[in-house]
Design a protein around this motif. Structure first.
Motif: not given
Lengths: 335, 332
Positions: B107-115
Motif C-alpha cells: 500500500i505504501n509502495g503503490l502510493f509512492v510508485w504510482l502517485l
C-alpha cells in the motif's frame, strides 16, 4: 502539467485561471471546514454551543502554535520531529524551577528559554555538520525526552505557582480563551513574517533552490538556524500552555505530537518537498482538524479511531491533486 | 587490505561495538560469555531484520515510518488467528504474517510508485492508520500468552546449535540481503535508483518500481517481525513496538546508510543494529538507570551521524562546491 501551459494561449484561459484561483487549496479547505460544521451540527445538537466550541479549541491550539513555525521550516525544506520532546524538556525544566519556588513569569521564561535552546541546538547540528534535519531531530528527539526522564524519573511535578494556570485555562474575554487569543495573535505574526517580509521571501527561495539562494547571497545556514530556533521557541510557548492546562508535568507529556503537527502542516497545503505553502492554509487545516476531532469526540469515537481518520485525511489530501492531474492528462491525451 | 578494512565506516563501527562489548566485559565478565553474546544477537534479531528492510527504502531516497505499526497490526492479526484457530499449522501462520506485512508494505509502495507522493507523508498516514486498525481489529483487547498455542510461542525459541530460531532467521536474512545487494541486478538497482534517479531512469531502471519493491520488502519483513515480536514477548496489544520505527531508522543511520539515498551496506546496517543492541543490553549491566537509556541512545545517534557526516569530508571534495548542494535532494 504541460497541458495547462499549452492551454493558456486559448481564449477561455481567462476563465480557467479564475477557476483555478477559486480552486486554490485554501478555498478547498474552507469548503471542507464548512461541510464539517454542517455535518457536526446535524449530528450533534451540542456542537454549535459557543462554550463547547471554545472548549474544543483547547485540544488543538497548543499543537497549532508549533504548526506555524513548522510550516516555515518545511517550506525551507527542513523538518523538526523533536518538537514533542522539546515540549517535554521545557515542561520538565519549568516544573523543576517551579518546585524551587520561582514566580509565574520566571517559570514561563524558563519554558521559552529551554525551547529556544533546544531549537538552537537542532539548528546548530543541522547547519554546522551538514546532517539532514530528519536524522538530527530523530536523535535529539530521544535526547531531549531522555533528559526529561533523567531529571524527573517517574516523578510528577504538580506544585506550580498561583496564577500559572491562567496560561492554559484562563479566558481573556467571554468564550475567548487565552490559548485561542494567543494562537490568533501568532497566526497574524507568522502570516506577516512569511508573506510580508524579506525573511519570508528568503524562506521560499531556500525551499525552492538552496543552491541558487546561496549564490544569490542569502545566508542559508543562518536562516535555517533562525527557523529552527523559532520552532524551539514556539514549542516552549506550547509547553507553557500545555503544562498550565494539565497542571502537571511528567516526562511522557505530549507523546506523539510531532506527527499531528506535521499532519496539520501538510494538510494545510505546505509541500513536504519545500518551497510552497501558506499560513492561511495551515490555520484552516488546524481548524479543520480541531473541528473533526471535536465532532468525533461528541459522537464518542475513541481517540485511536480518530487517528485513523486523520491518517486517511492526510493521504487523501496529498494524493487527490496528483490523481486530478493524472485524470486531466489522460483526458487531454484522449482529445 | 587490512588498512582499508579498518578505515572503512564498517570497520570503525565494528571496532567501536567490540570496544563497548569488551569494555562492559571488564566490569562484568559474564557479559562477554558465548551464551550472552548469542542472547544479545537474539535480542537484536528483530531490529536487524527491520533495519535491513528499512535500508532498501532509504537507499531509494524514501523513508518508511509505518514499520512499527505494521509489526503491531500483523502481530495482532496472527495472534488472533492463532487464538481462534489454535489447530492451524505454524507454516500457514508464518505465511499469513508475511502476506499481511507485504500487503501493508505494498500500500505504501503503490502510493509512492504510482502517485509519486512523498513517502514521508504516506507512511506518516499509514502509520496511524495501521496502528488504529490494530485497535479496531482487537477492540483494544490483549491476546495473552495463555491464549496462544504452544507452537506459536515456541517456534522462535526453538534452539538449533544453541541459538534460537529467531537468531537464525536474522542470520538467514543477513546472508540473503548480502547476496542480493552485492551480486544480483535486482539488489544493485536499489543503489542506482537512489544514487542518481535520472541516470537510473536513462539506463532503463524503473525508479518508481524499485521504490515499490523496497516498500514491499520492508513490509514483508515487518510482517514476519510482527509474528516474531508477538510470540517472543508472548503478548499482543495495540501499542506493540510503539516508537520502534525510530530505532530502526537510527540503526540504519548509525550503520552509515545515507538518508539522501544511494549509499549504505548490509554489513554496516547490521553493525548499526548491533550497536543499539549492545548499548541496550549493556546499560542495565553497568548499573545505568533505565531513565538514562533514552538520552544515551539519542546522544549516541547524534554522535554517530556527526562522525559519519565529517568522515567523508576530505575525500573527493569538489572545489567551489556549495556545502548545501545536498539539500536539493533532501526532505524525501
Amino acid at each position: 502539467m504541460d497541458t495547462t501551459i499549452k492551454k493558456s494561449a486559448t481564449p477561455d484561459s481567462m476563465f480557467t485561471s479564475k477557476l483555478q484561483g477559486l480552486l486554490r487549496w485554501e478555498s478547498f479547505l474552507v469548503l471542507i471546514v464548512f461541510l464539517v460544521c454542517v455535518m457536526n451540527s446535524y449530528l450533534s445538537p451540542y456542537f454549535l454551543d459557543p462554550w463547547n466550541l471554545s472548549d474544543a479549541t483547547f485540544n488543538f491550539t497548543e499543537k497549532a502554535l508549533i504548526a506555524l513555525p513548522m510550516a516555515m521550516l518545511i517550506i525551507a525544506k527542513e523538518i523538526d520531529i523533536s518538537v514533542a520532546a522539546i515540549i517535554s524538556l521545557s515542561s520538565t525544566l519549568m516544573g523543576l524551577v517551579a518546585q524551587m519556588g520561582a514566580p509565574v513569569y520566571a517559570v514561563a521564561f524558563v519554558g521559552i528559554l529551554a525551547g529556544a535552546a533546544c531549537g538552537l541546538f537542532n539548528g546548530v547540528l543541522v547547519t554546522r555538520f551538514k546532517i539532514p534535519s530528519i536524522v538530527v531531530t530523530i536523535g535529539t528527539m530521544s535526547l531531549f525526552r531522555g533528559i526529561s526522564y533523567i531529571l524527573l524519573g517517574d516523578q510528577v511535578v504538580r506544585d506550580y505557582p498561583d496564577g500559572f494556570e491562567f496560561f492554559g485555562q484562563g479566558y481573556v474575554y467571554w468564550v475567548f480563551s487565552f490559548e485561542l487569543v494567543l494562537f490568533a495573535f501568532f497566526a497574524l505574526v507568522f502570516y506577516w513574517l512569511l508573506h510580508r517580509t524579506t525573511f519570508g521571501r528568503y524562506t521560499y527561495a531556500i525551499g525552492n533552490n538552496p543552491t541558487a539562494s546561496y549564490y544569490s547571497g542569502i545566508k542559508v545556514d543562518k536562516h535555517r538556524l533562525i527557523l529552527f530556533t523559532l520552532v524551539g521557541v514556539m514549542s516552549g510557548v506550547a509547553s507553557i500552555l500545555l503544562t498550565s492546562r494539565l497542571g502537571s508535568t511528567r516526562p511522557s507529556i505530549a507523546m506523539g505530537w510531532e506527527l499531528s503537527i506535521i499532519t496539520m502542516v501538510v494538510l494545510g497545503g505546505v509541500s513536504i518537498l519545500g518551497g510552497s505553502g501558506s499560513i492561511a492554509g495551515v490555520v484552516l487545516a488546524v481548524i479543520l482538524m480541531g473541528l473533526v476531532t471535536f465532532g468525533m469526540g461528541l459522537l464518542n469515537i475513541p481517540g485511536i479511531v480518530m487517528t485513523i481518520i486523520v491518517g486517511v485525511m492526510l493521504i487523501t489530501v496529498v494524493s487527490l491533486p496528483v490523481l486530478i492531474t493524472l485524470y486531466k492528462n489522460k483526458k487531454a491525451k484522449a482529445l | 587490505m587490512l588498512k582499508r578494512l579498518i578505515y572503512s565506516r564498517e570497520g570503525v563501527l565494528s571496532i567501536i561495538v567490540l570496544a563497548m562489548f569488551f569494555g562492559v566485559g571488564v566490569i562484568s565478565p559474564d557479559f562477554i560469555s558465548l551464551s550472552n553474546s548469542v542472547s544479545i544477537f537474539n535480542d537484536t534479531s528483530i531490529l536487524i531484520m527491520l533495519a535491513l528492510g528499512q535500508m532498501l527504502v532509504i537507499l531509494t531516497r524514501c523513508i518508511d515510518l509505518s514499520v512499527a505499526a505494521n509489526v503491531a497490526f500483523t502481530g495482532m492479526f496472527v495472534a488472533m488467528v492463532n487464538q481462534y484457530f489454535p489447530e492451524l499449522h505454524m507454516s500457514l501462520l508464518i505465511f499469513l504474517s508475511l502476506f499481511i506485512g507485504a500487503l501493508l508494505g505494498a500500500i505504501n509502495g503503490l502510493f509512492v510508485w504510482l502517485l509519486k507522493v512523498p513517502s514521508i507523508v504516506i507512511t506518516l498516514g499509514t502509520m496511524s492508520i495501521y496502528r488504529g486498525a490494530t485497535f479496531l481489529l482487537s477492540d483494544g483487547a490483549w491476546v495473552n500468552s495463555h491464549q496462544m498455542s504452544e507452537s506459536f510461542i515456541g517456534l522462535p525459541r526453538y534452539e538449533i546449535l544453541s541459538m534460537p530460531v529467531l537468531g537464525w532467521m536474522a542470520v538467514a536474512a543477513i546472508i540473503l540481503f548480502f547476496w542480493a545487494m552485492k551480486f544480483s541486478v535486482w539488489g544493485r538497482n536499489f543503489y542506482s535508483a537512489g544514487g542518481n534517479p535520472m541516470a537510473a531512469f536513462y539506463s532503463g531502471v524503473n525508479v518508481g518500481k524499485v521504490q515499490f519493491y523496497a516498500f514491499l520488502v520492508s513490509g514483508t519483513l515487518s510482517g514476519l517481525c510482527g509474528y516474531l515480536w508477538v510470540s517472543r514477548f508472548a503478548v499482543a496489544y495495540v501499542d506493540v513496538a510503539n516508537g520502534f520505527e525510530l530505532q530502526v531508522i537510527a540503526a540504519c543511520v548509525i550503520g552509515g546508510v545515507s538518508i539522501v539515498g544511494g549509499l549504505g551496506t548490509v554489513v554496516g546496517c547490521v553493525i548499526g543494529a548491533l550497536f543499539i543492541g549492545v548499548v541496550n543490553n549493556a546499560l542495565p549491566i553497568i548499573g545505568v538507570s533505565p531513565f538514562w537509556q533514552m538520552a544515551i541512545s539519542g546522544l549516541v545517534i547524534i554522535i554517530a551521524v556527526i562522525a559519519n557526516a565529517t568522515s567523508g569530508k576530505d575525500k573527493a571534495r569538489i572545489i567551489l562546491r556549495n556545502p548545501n548542494a545536498n539539500d536539493e535532494i533532501r526532505a524525501n
